[in-house]
Design a protein around this motif. Structure first.
Motif, PDB file in Angstrom:
ATOM      1  N   THR A  46      77.684  48.072  48.531  1.00  0.00           N
ATOM      2  CA  THR A  46      76.308  47.573  48.387  1.00  0.00           C
ATOM      3  C   THR A  46      75.269  48.637  48.737  1.00  0.00           C
ATOM      4  N   MET A  47      75.707  49.831  49.108  1.00  0.00           N
ATOM      5  CA  MET A  47      74.745  50.877  49.467  1.00  0.00           C
ATOM      6  C   MET A  47      73.941  51.313  48.242  1.00  0.00           C
ATOM      7  N   GLN A  48      72.655  51.505  48.462  1.00  0.00           N
ATOM      8  CA  GLN A  48      71.794  51.992  47.403  1.00  0.00           C
ATOM      9  C   GLN A  48      72.070  53.465  47.127  1.00  0.00           C
ATOM     10  N   GLU A  49      71.724  53.902  45.929  1.00  0.00           N
ATOM     11  CA  GLU A  49      71.964  55.294  45.569  1.00  0.00           C
ATOM     12  C   GLU A  49      71.145  56.247  46.440  1.00  0.00           C
ATOM     13  N   ASP A  50      69.946  55.831  46.816  1.00  0.00           N
ATOM     14  CA  ASP A  50      69.132  56.670  47.693  1.00  0.00           C
ATOM     15  C   ASP A  50      69.791  56.828  49.069  1.00  0.00           C
ATOM     16  N   ASP A  51      70.458  55.767  49.541  1.00  0.00           N
ATOM     17  CA  ASP A  51      71.157  55.862  50.825  1.00  0.00           C
ATOM     18  C   ASP A  51      72.342  56.819  50.725  1.00  0.00           C
ATOM     19  N   ILE A  52      73.074  56.751  49.606  1.00  0.00           N
ATOM     20  CA  ILE A  52      74.188  57.689  49.393  1.00  0.00           C
ATOM     21  C   ILE A  52      73.667  59.116  49.388  1.00  0.00           C
ATOM     22  N   TRP A  73      72.787  66.263  41.515  1.00  0.00           N
ATOM     23  CA  TRP A  73      73.305  65.315  42.505  1.00  0.00           C
ATOM     24  C   TRP A  73      74.808  65.107  42.305  1.00  0.00           C
ATOM     25  N   CYS A  74      75.218  64.932  41.071  1.00  0.00           N
ATOM     26  CA  CYS A  74      76.645  64.744  40.791  1.00  0.00           C
ATOM     27  C   CYS A  74      77.446  65.983  41.166  1.00  0.00           C
ATOM     28  N   GLU A  75      76.881  67.155  40.918  1.00  0.00           N
ATOM     29  CA  GLU A  75      77.587  68.407  41.234  1.00  0.00           C
ATOM     30  C   GLU A  75      77.810  68.551  42.738  1.00  0.00           C
ATOM     31  N   ILE A  76      76.763  68.306  43.532  1.00  0.00           N
ATOM     32  CA  ILE A  76      76.902  68.469  44.982  1.00  0.00           C
ATOM     33  C   ILE A  76      77.826  67.402  45.562  1.00  0.00           C
ATOM     34  N   GLU A  77      77.775  66.177  45.026  1.00  0.00           N
ATOM     35  CA  GLU A  77      78.679  65.137  45.534  1.00  0.00           C
ATOM     36  C   GLU A  77      80.120  65.448  45.149  1.00  0.00           C
ATOM     37  N   ARG A  78      80.331  65.940  43.943  1.00  0.00           N
ATOM     38  CA  ARG A  78      81.673  66.307  43.509  1.00  0.00           C
ATOM     39  C   ARG A  78      82.221  67.453  44.365  1.00  0.00           C
ATOM     40  N   THR A  79      81.365  68.391  44.703  1.00  0.00           N
ATOM     41  CA  THR A  79      81.791  69.503  45.558  1.00  0.00           C
ATOM     42  C   THR A  79      82.169  69.012  46.956  1.00  0.00           C
ATOM     43  N   LEU A  80      81.351  68.117  47.505  1.00  0.00           N
ATOM     44  CA  LEU A  80      81.642  67.573  48.847  1.00  0.00           C
ATOM     45  C   LEU A  80      82.929  66.761  48.850  1.00  0.00           C
ATOM     46  N   ASN A  81      83.153  65.998  47.796  1.00  0.00           N
ATOM     47  CA  ASN A  81      84.404  65.244  47.716  1.00  0.00           C
ATOM     48  C   ASN A  81      85.615  66.181  47.653  1.00  0.00           C
ATOM     49  N   ALA A  82      85.444  67.316  46.984  1.00  0.00           N
ATOM     50  CA  ALA A  82      86.549  68.261  46.844  1.00  0.00           C
ATOM     51  C   ALA A  82      86.896  68.919  48.177  1.00  0.00           C
ATOM     52  N   LEU A  99      67.423  56.165  60.731  1.00  0.00           N
ATOM     53  CA  LEU A  99      67.650  55.140  61.743  1.00  0.00           C
ATOM     54  C   LEU A  99      67.968  53.800  61.103  1.00  0.00           C
ATOM     55  N   LYS A 100      67.245  53.456  60.052  1.00  0.00           N
ATOM     56  CA  LYS A 100      67.474  52.196  59.348  1.00  0.00           C
ATOM     57  C   LYS A 100      68.849  52.175  58.706  1.00  0.00           C
ATOM     58  N   LEU A 101      69.227  53.300  58.086  1.00  0.00           N
ATOM     59  CA  LEU A 101      70.539  53.391  57.445  1.00  0.00           C
ATOM     60  C   LEU A 101      71.648  53.280  58.488  1.00  0.00           C
TER      61      LEU A 101
END
Length: 223
Positions: free
Chosen positions: A164-170, A140-149, A201-203
């Protein structure tokens, strides 16, 4: 006889005087009539001359106004033509810049997809099929770091803007940004496709405040 003769002479002289006076009056009348005719003729000629001069002046003024109006119209048409040409040139330049920007975005999108496809996480997601998928914290950290890059710190800004967003929402946002199907996302969360749609839809409503059903979560993340 002498009295009669003198009386006749007096009558003749009186008649002559009257005749002479009448002739003088007639001559004066004729002279006055001639003077009146001459004066009237002079007045008529002067009036005609004045009218002709006035007509010439009016005609000259009209011609000058027409020429001035034609000149102003020509200037206005030339100005409009220049503005139209400038507007057309600016429009062409804008379209050219838009085309270049679109091409650059396509190149950037291609490079982003190229980078994502070669990450180990994307290889894992693409090869999973319909099987359940497990991603570790490191993945998860790898894919998020790649997307941020490649996305100019999109999810770092998302975390900062919505603390306040939950980690599952992120993570759901990350999976949506990757363009994964609802089936693949369901395999990651071990839920059905309808449940994935409900979570999106909820998010979209509760976090981003978007109530338009035509706007997708992916569109919100891209904007």
């Amino acid at each position: 006889m002498e009295n009669f003769y003198y009386k006749a002479l007096e009558q003749k002289d009186e008649y002559y005087q009257q005749t002479l006076h009448q002739e003088m009056e007639n001559q004066q009348l004729v002279y006055r009539s001639q003077m009146y005719r001459r004066t009237l003729l002079v007045v008529i000629i002067a009036t005609v001359i004045v009218l002709m001069v006035a007509l010439l002046a009016v005609g000259y003024r009209i011609r000058m106004l027409r020429q001035q109006r034609a000149y102003q119209q020509s200037l206005l048409e030339n100005k409009l033509l220049v503005q139209e040409q400038k507007s057309r040139r600016l429009q062409q330049e804008a379209e050219h810049q838009k085309t270049l920007l679109h091409q650059a975005n396509e190149v950037v999108a291609f490079l982003q997809d190229f980078i994502l496809e070669r990450t180990e996480v994307m290889k894992k997601l693409n090869q999973s099929g319909d099987a359940l998928i497990y991603l570790s914290q490191h993945e998860w950290c790898e894919i998020e770091r790649t997307l941020n890059a490649i996305d100019n710190n999109r999810f770092a800004n998302l975390r900062e803007q919505y603390p306040t967003m939950q980690e599952d929402d992120i993570r759901l946002c990350i999976l949506s940004r990757l363009g994964l199907s609802n089936r693949t996302i369901g395999n990651i969360y071990c839920i059905t496709i309808s449940a994935v749609l409900h979570r999106k839809l909820k998010l979209k409503k509760e976090v981003f405040g978007e109530t338009n059903p035509d706007v997708t979560l992916e569109q919100i993340l891209k904007s």
